[in-house]
Design a protein around this motif. Structure first.
Motif, mmCIF file in Angstrom:
data_model
loop_
_atom_site.group_PDB
_atom_site.id
_atom_site.type_symbol
_atom_site.label_atom_id
_atom_site.label_comp_id
_atom_site.label_asym_id
_atom_site.label_seq_id
_atom_site.Cartn_x
_atom_site.Cartn_y
_atom_site.Cartn_z
ATOM 1 N N THR A 171 75.007 0.930 47.648
ATOM 2 C CA THR A 171 75.793 2.123 47.952
ATOM 3 C C THR A 171 77.276 1.830 47.764
ATOM 4 O O THR A 171 77.715 0.680 47.824
ATOM 5 N N VAL A 172 78.021 2.879 47.546
ATOM 6 C CA VAL A 172 79.482 2.817 47.517
ATOM 7 C C VAL A 172 79.967 3.652 48.688
ATOM 8 O O VAL A 172 79.727 4.865 48.744
ATOM 9 N N THR A 173 80.634 3.005 49.638
ATOM 10 C CA THR A 173 81.023 3.649 50.890
ATOM 11 C C THR A 173 82.528 3.867 50.929
ATOM 12 O O THR A 173 83.310 2.972 50.609
ATOM 13 N N ARG A 174 82.915 5.083 51.338
ATOM 14 C CA ARG A 174 84.321 5.428 51.487
ATOM 15 C C ARG A 174 84.500 6.226 52.781
ATOM 16 O O ARG A 174 83.580 6.904 53.226
ATOM 17 N N PHE A 175 85.693 6.157 53.350
ATOM 18 C CA PHE A 175 86.047 6.955 54.519
ATOM 19 C C PHE A 175 87.006 8.060 54.098
ATOM 20 O O PHE A 175 87.913 7.838 53.286
ATOM 21 N N ARG A 176 86.805 9.253 54.658
ATOM 22 C CA ARG A 176 87.687 10.386 54.398
ATOM 23 C C ARG A 176 88.166 10.959 55.737
ATOM 24 O O ARG A 176 87.369 11.129 56.660
ATOM 25 N N GLY A 177 89.468 11.269 55.789
ATOM 26 C CA GLY A 177 90.045 11.765 57.030
ATOM 27 C C GLY A 177 90.674 13.138 56.880
ATOM 28 O O GLY A 177 90.405 13.877 55.923
ATOM 29 N N GLY A 178 91.531 13.477 57.811
ATOM 30 C CA GLY A 178 92.125 14.802 57.879
ATOM 31 C C GLY A 178 92.871 15.189 56.615
ATOM 32 O O GLY A 178 93.563 14.381 56.008
ATOM 33 N N GLY A 179 92.716 16.458 56.221
ATOM 34 C CA GLY A 179 93.393 16.987 55.048
ATOM 35 C C GLY A 179 92.653 16.801 53.746
ATOM 36 O O GLY A 179 93.020 17.406 52.733
ATOM 37 N N GLN A 180 91.593 15.973 53.745
ATOM 38 C CA GLN A 180 90.875 15.692 52.509
ATOM 39 C C GLN A 180 89.836 16.777 52.217
ATOM 40 O O GLN A 180 89.264 17.381 53.125
ATOM 41 N N LEU A 181 89.587 16.997 50.923
ATOM 42 C CA LEU A 181 88.537 17.904 50.473
ATOM 43 C C LEU A 181 87.313 17.069 50.122
ATOM 44 O O LEU A 181 87.408 16.082 49.396
ATOM 45 N N VAL A 182 86.144 17.443 50.648
ATOM 46 C CA VAL A 182 84.895 16.765 50.310
ATOM 47 C C VAL A 182 83.912 17.798 49.762
ATOM 48 O O VAL A 182 84.008 18.985 50.058
ATOM 49 N N GLY A 183 82.976 17.321 48.954
ATOM 50 C CA GLY A 183 82.046 18.223 48.290
ATOM 51 C C GLY A 183 82.650 18.866 47.065
ATOM 52 O O GLY A 183 82.152 19.891 46.587
ATOM 53 N N GLU A 184 83.714 18.265 46.513
ATOM 54 C CA GLU A 184 84.416 18.878 45.386
ATOM 55 C C GLU A 184 83.547 18.969 44.135
ATOM 56 O O GLU A 184 83.847 19.753 43.230
#
Length: 345
Positions: A187-200
């Motif tokens: 797997t390739v793991t990343r963290f996303r926090g406030g202000g980020q767009l996910v599911g793009e």
């Protein structure tokens, strides 16, 4: 997570863009319609409230009757059972869903008027921070509402969901499967926090192979992908804001996650400094920054290090008083020291 071969996860497809921004004719795209992540307890709670109201009315009308009193007791008991399933306390509700006992838990947490301010105060370089106030109001005109997810809950990013999600508060872990989603697959793991767009990826097609798990109490703002595409088509500045935020995110990913030849202490320090900047909550009284959500195993997975190696790096940081590790929480006492170590000095 279901594999791509699962019949419930069909291959993605494109849909026409509505240039005038009109509402989608398909009711499944309306974010106010309950979806698969609306829990039965939300509806049980409302049902329990109605039963209590009926009980009180009958009690006021027939207090003198023994039969009515007996009926009221029975009905109250029945309402209590319904209340246990979703109404009486958030503590009971959290025992089944993994949520905390905070009474503020709800499906819809923010109204459009609540979201008018502070989007530009999100972390530097994030999509919401780059988005202009005019473009933000354009999105909010679609009656956007914040949705709250608890720790270990997954965002519904499968092909049956037609939203992209903007993270308003909290932190999520995203796992990609470059060699396919199977047992023991890398797997390739990343963290996303406030202000980020996910599911793009849904701006292009519905198919998605990203598993997104909330690591802490997380508030996201769903937006219909069609509506978002209208924004990008009609407002060039919004498109530039998205492209710049994605490029900024890619460069940070390269710096934080991909330098596998660097020492573990340096890489761990760099990731914690990055999380402090993008998901940390500073305490002005103590000068410390709290990172809530990621645990040691999440850090190890993101850096592709053994858990024992990550623990050794954190032990060194703790010994020097730079970081204090707790359960799913890091207390950073000296962010500058982390940046110093992250620079390899």
């Amino acid at each position: 997570m279901p594999s791509n071969s699962d019949p419930n996860w069909p291959a993605g497809f494109n849909w026409p863009i509505d240039n005038d921004g009109s509402a989608d004719a398909d009711p499944s795209t309306d974010i106010k319609v309950p979806t698969d992540f609306d829990r039965p307890t939300d509806f049980d709670r409302r049902a329990g409230t109605d039963r209590w109201a009926d009980t009180d009315r009958r009690a006021d009308t027939d207090r003198s009757s023994d039969v009515s009193r007996s009926s009221d007791v029975s009905r109250s008991s029945d309402s209590g059972r319904s209340s246990d399933s979703g109404r009486s306390t958030d503590t009971n509700r959290s025992s089944g869903s993994g949520r905390s006992s905070d009474s503020s838990w709800s499906t819809d947490t923010n109204r459009p008027t609540d979201l008018l301010q502070d989007h530009e105060k999100k972390p530097e370089g994030s999509f919401l921070q780059r988005l202009s106030a005019e473009d933000w109001r354009f999105l909010l005109a679609d009656d956007l509402r914040g949705r709250c997810f608890g720790p270990d809950e997954y965002l519904p990013l499968g092909p049956d969901d037609r939203n992209v999600y903007m993270i308003w508060d909290g932190v999520v872990r995203q796992d990609r499967f470059p060699l396919g989603d199977r047992e023991n697959a890398p797997t390739v793991t990343r963290f996303r926090g406030g202000g980020q767009l996910v599911g793009e990826a849904k701006l292009i097609a519905l198919e998605s192979a990203v598993r997104t798990r909330c690591l802490a109490r997380t508030v996201v703002i769903p937006c219909r992908a069609r509506r978002f595409n209208v924004l990008l088509s009609n407002r060039p500045k919004a498109k530039v804001a998205l492209l710049c935020s994605l490029e900024d995110r890619n460069r940070n990913d390269e710096l934080v996650y991909t330098l596998t030849t660097r020492p573990p202490l340096e890489r761990t320090s760099r990731l914690l400094a990055h999380l402090a900047d993008t998901a940390g909550v500073p305490d002005p009284r103590t000068g410390s920054t709290t990172i809530t959500g990621p645990g040691q195993k999440d850090i190890a997975a993101a850096l592709q290090l053994a858990v024992s190696t990550t623990e050794n790096a954190l032990r060194t940081l703790r010994y020097h008083g730079i970081v204090e590790a707790r359960y799913r929480k890091f207390l950073v006492h000296d962010v500058d020291a982390l940046r110093h170590l992250a620079a390899g000095v």
